[in-house]
Design a protein around this motif. Structure first.
Motif, short mmCIF file in Angstrom:
data_model
loop_
_atom_site.label_atom_id
_atom_site.label_comp_id
_atom_site.label_asym_id
_atom_site.label_seq_id
_atom_site.Cartn_x
_atom_site.Cartn_y
_atom_site.Cartn_z
N SER A 12 0.82 -1.21 0.00
CA SER A 12 0.00 0.00 0.00
C SER A 12 0.86 1.26 0.00
O SER A 12 1.67 1.47 0.91
CB SER A 12 -0.90 -0.01 1.23
N THR A 37 -6.58 -9.84 1.53
CA THR A 37 -7.30 -10.90 0.81
C THR A 37 -8.10 -11.78 1.78
O THR A 37 -9.06 -12.42 1.37
CB THR A 37 -6.33 -11.78 0.00
N THR A 54 -9.81 1.41 6.11
CA THR A 54 -8.67 1.69 5.24
C THR A 54 -7.36 1.33 5.94
O THR A 54 -7.34 1.10 7.14
CB THR A 54 -8.64 3.18 4.87
N LEU A 112 -5.46 4.08 -7.64
CA LEU A 112 -6.32 3.09 -6.99
C LEU A 112 -7.38 2.54 -7.96
O LEU A 112 -7.72 1.35 -7.90
CB LEU A 112 -6.99 3.70 -5.76
N LYS A 113 -7.88 3.39 -8.84
CA LYS A 113 -8.87 2.92 -9.82
C LYS A 113 -8.31 1.78 -10.66
O LYS A 113 -9.00 0.79 -10.92
CB LYS A 113 -9.28 4.08 -10.74
N ILE A 115 -5.68 -0.19 -9.83
CA ILE A 115 -5.41 -1.33 -8.96
C ILE A 115 -6.68 -2.14 -8.72
O ILE A 115 -6.67 -3.38 -8.77
CB ILE A 115 -4.81 -0.85 -7.62
N MET A 116 -7.79 -1.45 -8.48
CA MET A 116 -9.04 -2.15 -8.21
C MET A 116 -9.54 -2.91 -9.42
O MET A 116 -10.17 -3.98 -9.29
CB MET A 116 -10.10 -1.17 -7.71
N LEU A 117 -9.28 -2.41 -10.61
CA LEU A 117 -9.63 -3.17 -11.82
C LEU A 117 -8.89 -4.50 -11.85
O LEU A 117 -9.46 -5.54 -12.20
CB LEU A 117 -9.29 -2.36 -13.07
N VAL A 119 -7.54 -6.06 -9.14
CA VAL A 119 -7.97 -6.87 -8.00
C VAL A 119 -9.29 -7.59 -8.30
O VAL A 119 -9.48 -8.75 -7.93
CB VAL A 119 -8.12 -5.99 -6.74
N ARG A 120 -10.18 -6.90 -9.00
CA ARG A 120 -11.49 -7.48 -9.32
C ARG A 120 -11.48 -8.35 -10.57
O ARG A 120 -12.51 -8.88 -10.97
CB ARG A 120 -12.50 -6.34 -9.50
N GLN A 122 -11.03 -7.36 -13.61
CA GLN A 122 -11.70 -6.68 -14.71
C GLN A 122 -10.74 -6.21 -15.79
O GLN A 122 -11.16 -5.71 -16.83
CB GLN A 122 -12.51 -5.50 -14.16
N LYS A 130 -7.72 5.50 -18.13
CA LYS A 130 -7.14 5.51 -16.79
C LYS A 130 -5.67 5.94 -16.85
O LYS A 130 -5.19 6.66 -15.98
CB LYS A 130 -7.25 4.13 -16.14
#
Length: 217
Positions: A12, A37, A54, A112-113, A115-117, A119-120, A122, A130
């Motif tokens: 992080s 996780t 957080t 973060l946007k 990273i979350m793609l 992680v999910r 996507q 992005k």
């Protein structure tokens, strides 16, 4: 008195900025590494401390603070031997605060946007729109450095600790072009030369390996 506890996640960027601050101040923290996780950040105990769940979260003998920018200001105010990293001069402090808000409101959210793609599941590459957001953030940072070597003042400050952790993470996703962002690249190298930079390097390497694994899959 017990050491302040830092609930953190190595990869992080916000956690790494707090580690940089602590190292610069010579503070020893009791590091409690969370496994996101396994939802360590969603346990009732953690939510009681930090309802936003957080990382990082600081527990300084019952004083609970979350958000890395707030934590860093707290640490330097309480434990700093001087105001070098967060000067008392109103203008200098205002510039530092602006850079911290830039990190929390512009740069880190853009990172973060992406990273979350990942992680999910996507995406396994950075979408063009992005990448453009991150590039725009680089452009602003390049301008911040037009008349100074560090992000806010003539010396390293808390602004640099927050931004170097975010920028080096962003660089893994969208490399900082050396010809287009020469000042930003020079600043990165200058930060890498700090005696306590290792506090950012370990978690950054963990992040890089995970992203490279996704890119190659």
């Amino acid at each position: 008195m017990a050491l302040p506890k830092l609930y953190m996640f190595d990869a992080s960027p916000p956690s790494r900025s707090v580690l940089l601050t602590a190292k610069a101040l010579g503070i020893t923290l009791d590091l409690i590494r969370l496994n996101l996780t396994k939802a360590d950040h969603l346990t009732p105990e953690y939510l009681k401390m930090n309802p936003q769940h957080t990382v990082p979260t600081l527990d300084d003998n019952g004083i609970i603070i979350w958000d890395s920018h707030a934590i860093n200001i707290y640490l330097v105010t309480k434990y700093g031997k001087d105001s070098f990293l967060y000067p008392e001069d109103p203008y200098k402090r205002a510039v530092i605060n602006q850079r911290l808000h830039f990190d929390s409101g512009i740069l880190f959210p853009a990172v973060l946007k992406v990273i979350m793609l990942f992680v999910r599941g996507q995406a396994n590459s950075v979408p063009a729109e992005k990448a453009a957001e991150i590039q725009e953030a680089y452009e602003f940072l390049e301008k911040f450095l037009e008349d100074r070597q560090w992000m806010a003042c003539d010396n390293v400050t808390l602004a640099d600790f927050s931004l170097i952790s975010s920028v080096t993470t962003a660089d893994v996703l969208v490399p900082v072009d050396q010809s287009r962002f020469s000042k930003l690249n020079t600043w990165i190298k200058r930060a890498e030369g700090l005696p306590y930079y290792e506090a950012n390097k370990h978690g950054l390497n963990i992040f890089r390996k995970r992203i490279e694994g996704l890119f190659s899959s």
